[in-house]
Write a protein that holds these residues in place. Structure first.
Motif, PDB file in Angstrom:
ATOM      1  N   LYS A  69      11.588   8.396  -7.159  1.00 48.98           N
ATOM      2  CA  LYS A  69      11.126   8.097  -5.795  1.00 48.98           C
ATOM      3  C   LYS A  69       9.720   8.647  -5.562  1.00 48.98           C
ATOM      4  O   LYS A  69       8.894   8.001  -4.925  1.00 48.98           O
ATOM      5  N   ALA A  70       9.458   9.847  -6.077  1.00 54.09           N
ATOM      6  CA  ALA A  70       8.136  10.450  -5.909  1.00 54.09           C
ATOM      7  C   ALA A  70       7.075   9.607  -6.612  1.00 54.09           C
ATOM      8  O   ALA A  70       5.983   9.386  -6.075  1.00 54.09           O
ATOM      9  N   THR A  71       7.395   9.103  -7.791  1.00 55.93           N
ATOM     10  CA  THR A  71       6.458   8.260  -8.534  1.00 55.93           C
ATOM     11  C   THR A  71       6.208   6.949  -7.804  1.00 55.93           C
ATOM     12  O   THR A  71       5.069   6.484  -7.696  1.00 55.93           O
ATOM     13  N   THR A  72       7.270   6.368  -7.282  1.00 56.23           N
ATOM     14  CA  THR A  72       7.129   5.128  -6.513  1.00 56.23           C
ATOM     15  C   THR A  72       6.234   5.346  -5.293  1.00 56.23           C
ATOM     16  O   THR A  72       5.339   4.546  -5.017  1.00 56.23           O
ATOM     17  N   LEU A  73       6.475   6.439  -4.577  1.00 57.26           N
ATOM     18  CA  LEU A  73       5.658   6.754  -3.403  1.00 57.26           C
ATOM     19  C   LEU A  73       4.197   6.955  -3.790  1.00 57.26           C
ATOM     20  O   LEU A  73       3.294   6.413  -3.140  1.00 57.26           O
ATOM     21  N   ARG A  74       3.951   7.712  -4.839  1.00 55.69           N
ATOM     22  CA  ARG A  74       2.573   7.952  -5.280  1.00 55.69           C
ATOM     23  C   ARG A  74       1.872   6.635  -5.632  1.00 55.69           C
ATOM     24  O   ARG A  74       0.710   6.427  -5.279  1.00 55.69           O
ATOM     25  N   ASN A  75       2.581   5.752  -6.327  1.00 52.48           N
ATOM     26  CA  ASN A  75       1.977   4.471  -6.716  1.00 52.48           C
ATOM     27  C   ASN A  75       1.660   3.609  -5.497  1.00 52.48           C
ATOM     28  O   ASN A  75       0.589   2.985  -5.432  1.00 52.48           O
ATOM     29  N   GLU A  76       2.566   3.550  -4.529  1.00 56.83           N
ATOM     30  CA  GLU A  76       2.317   2.771  -3.316  1.00 56.83           C
ATOM     31  C   GLU A  76       1.148   3.343  -2.528  1.00 56.83           C
ATOM     32  O   GLU A  76       0.321   2.600  -2.005  1.00 56.83           O
ATOM     33  N   LEU A  77       1.090   4.671  -2.438  1.00 57.13           N
ATOM     34  CA  LEU A  77      -0.016   5.306  -1.710  1.00 57.13           C
ATOM     35  C   LEU A  77      -1.336   5.091  -2.449  1.00 57.13           C
ATOM     36  O   LEU A  77      -2.371   4.854  -1.820  1.00 57.13           O
ATOM     37  N   ARG A  78      -1.306   5.171  -3.755  1.00 60.63           N
ATOM     38  CA  ARG A  78      -2.525   4.954  -4.539  1.00 60.63           C
ATOM     39  C   ARG A  78      -3.046   3.534  -4.318  1.00 60.63           C
ATOM     40  O   ARG A  78      -4.253   3.323  -4.186  1.00 60.63           O
ATOM     41  N   SER A 108      -5.077   3.250  -1.282  1.00 60.00           N
ATOM     42  CA  SER A 108      -6.244   4.160  -1.289  1.00 60.00           C
ATOM     43  C   SER A 108      -5.969   5.459  -0.542  1.00 60.00           C
ATOM     44  O   SER A 108      -6.795   5.929   0.237  1.00 60.00           O
ATOM     45  N   VAL A 109      -4.790   6.009  -0.771  1.00 60.68           N
ATOM     46  CA  VAL A 109      -4.399   7.265  -0.135  1.00 60.68           C
ATOM     47  C   VAL A 109      -4.117   8.287  -1.227  1.00 60.68           C
ATOM     48  O   VAL A 109      -3.460   7.983  -2.220  1.00 60.68           O
ATOM     49  N   GLU A 110      -4.635   9.488  -1.037  1.00 61.18           N
ATOM     50  CA  GLU A 110      -4.384  10.564  -1.994  1.00 61.18           C
ATOM     51  C   GLU A 110      -3.169  11.362  -1.528  1.00 61.18           C
ATOM     52  O   GLU A 110      -3.081  11.759  -0.365  1.00 61.18           O
ATOM     53  N   TYR A 111      -2.244  11.611  -2.431  1.00 60.55           N
ATOM     54  CA  TYR A 111      -0.991  12.299  -2.111  1.00 60.55           C
ATOM     55  C   TYR A 111      -0.892  13.530  -3.000  1.00 60.55           C
ATOM     56  O   TYR A 111      -0.981  13.437  -4.217  1.00 60.55           O
ATOM     57  N   LYS A 112      -0.734  14.698  -2.377  1.00 60.15           N
ATOM     58  CA  LYS A 112      -0.653  15.949  -3.128  1.00 60.15           C
ATOM     59  C   LYS A 112       0.407  16.853  -2.510  1.00 60.15           C
ATOM     60  O   LYS A 112       0.620  16.850  -1.309  1.00 60.15           O
ATOM     61  N   VAL A 113       1.034  17.626  -3.375  1.00 61.41           N
ATOM     62  CA  VAL A 113       1.875  18.722  -2.921  1.00 61.41           C
ATOM     63  C   VAL A 113       0.986  19.944  -3.037  1.00 61.41           C
ATOM     64  O   VAL A 113       0.445  20.233  -4.101  1.00 61.41           O
ATOM     65  N   SER A 146      -6.008   9.989   3.820  1.00 58.71           N
ATOM     66  CA  SER A 146      -6.570   8.642   3.848  1.00 58.71           C
ATOM     67  C   SER A 146      -8.061   8.736   4.147  1.00 58.71           C
ATOM     68  O   SER A 146      -8.456   9.311   5.152  1.00 58.71           O
ATOM     69  N   TYR A 147      -8.860   8.149   3.265  1.00 57.42           N
ATOM     70  CA  TYR A 147     -10.309   8.170   3.449  1.00 57.42           C
ATOM     71  C   TYR A 147     -10.813   6.879   4.089  1.00 57.42           C
ATOM     72  O   TYR A 147     -11.918   6.832   4.592  1.00 57.42           O
ATOM     73  N   ASP A 148     -10.014   5.814   4.037  1.00 60.93           N
ATOM     74  CA  ASP A 148     -10.468   4.512   4.521  1.00 60.93           C
ATOM     75  C   ASP A 148      -9.680   4.026   5.723  1.00 60.93           C
ATOM     76  O   ASP A 148     -10.165   4.022   6.834  1.00 60.93           O
ATOM     77  N   ASP A 149      -8.454   3.592   5.468  1.00 62.84           N
ATOM     78  CA  ASP A 149      -7.652   2.918   6.485  1.00 62.84           C
ATOM     79  C   ASP A 149      -6.405   3.737   6.814  1.00 62.84           C
ATOM     80  O   ASP A 149      -5.432   3.713   6.060  1.00 62.84           O
ATOM     81  N   PRO A 150      -6.405   4.459   7.947  1.00 59.85           N
ATOM     82  CA  PRO A 150      -5.229   5.255   8.303  1.00 59.85           C
ATOM     83  C   PRO A 150      -3.989   4.409   8.564  1.00 59.85           C
ATOM     84  O   PRO A 150      -2.873   4.857   8.356  1.00 59.85           O
ATOM     85  N   LYS A 180       1.581   2.923   7.248  1.00 56.70           N
ATOM     86  CA  LYS A 180       2.559   1.882   6.910  1.00 56.70           C
ATOM     87  C   LYS A 180       3.389   2.303   5.694  1.00 56.70           C
ATOM     88  O   LYS A 180       4.613   2.214   5.711  1.00 56.70           O
ATOM     89  N   VAL A 181       2.731   2.766   4.642  1.00 54.92           N
ATOM     90  CA  VAL A 181       3.436   3.149   3.415  1.00 54.92           C
ATOM     91  C   VAL A 181       4.338   4.351   3.678  1.00 54.92           C
ATOM     92  O   VAL A 181       5.520   4.344   3.301  1.00 54.92           O
ATOM     93  N   LEU A 182       3.808   5.371   4.334  1.00 51.90           N
ATOM     94  CA  LEU A 182       4.588   6.583   4.594  1.00 51.90           C
ATOM     95  C   LEU A 182       5.776   6.303   5.511  1.00 51.90           C
ATOM     96  O   LEU A 182       6.888   6.789   5.275  1.00 51.90           O
ATOM     97  N   SER A 183       5.562   5.528   6.546  1.00 54.77           N
ATOM     98  CA  SER A 183       6.625   5.211   7.490  1.00 54.77           C
ATOM     99  C   SER A 183       7.729   4.390   6.827  1.00 54.77           C
ATOM    100  O   SER A 183       8.923   4.655   7.020  1.00 54.77           O
TER     101      SER A 183
END
Length: 174
Positions: A35-44, A47-52, A83-87, A92-95
């Motif tokens: 699930k974490a990998t799927t989320l990271r790929n969707e966020l990437r 154009s969203v950076e995801y970090k713990v 998010s550097y571009d489109d919040p 949308k992805v996070l929700s």
């Protein structure tokens, strides 16, 4: 971790937070690797950076940035989405992922234009049309008056010709 490594991480995160248009915090307790990998790929792809990131280090990095107001939400395991571009795309992805994961992944809060937004406001942001759709609607609205004006101008000569033709036909009939 060595102090120099921590300082470097804090400096990098501070720079990222200064450039960010929106920052979202989430609780990822109980998420498996798939699930974490799927989320990271969707966020990437959005154009969203995801970090713990460690809460204490994030708190230090957020000082003198718009994200400083997120300090009260830094409890427990926290993931940061920047998010550097489109919040809207990030929201949308996070929700969507928060809905689909059924409590495993939960949004905490976010910051947009220096203001803290809660989970319901993040959801409202996610419900907005994408940036491209909004731009297309705006351009359509701007183009409509010009199109109507051209239509009116094109109709005037046609009307004049029909009136002149009617006058000619009436004179020929007399």
């Amino acid at each position: 971790m060595k102090k120099s490594v921590k300082q470097e991480q804090v400096t990098q995160m501070h720079d990222k937070l200064l450039r960010a248009k929106a920052v979202f915090l989430a609780d990822f307790r109980g998420m498996n690797v798939d699930k974490a990998t799927t989320l990271r790929n969707e966020l990437r792809s959005a154009s969203v950076e995801y970090k713990v990131f460690k809460n204490t280090l994030f708190d230090i990095a957020a000082k003198e940035t718009e994200a400083a107001c997120l300090a009260p939400y830094l409890a427990g395991p926290t993931a940061v989405a920047i998010s550097y571009d489109d919040p809207v795309g990030a929201a949308k992805v996070l929700s969507k992922f928060a809905k689909d994961s059924k409590g495993v992944f939960a949004l905490k809060a976010g910051v947009l234009s220096g203001k803290v937004i809660d989970v319901s406001q993040i959801q409202a942001l996610a419900d907005l049309p994408s940036r491209e759709v909004l731009i297309a609607k705006m351009l359509g609205s701007m183009q409509a008056p010009a199109t109507n004006f051209v239509g009116v101008l094109a109709a005037l000569p046609g009307s004049l010709v029909r009136v002149l033709d009617a006058i000619r036909a009436k004179k020929e009939g007399n």
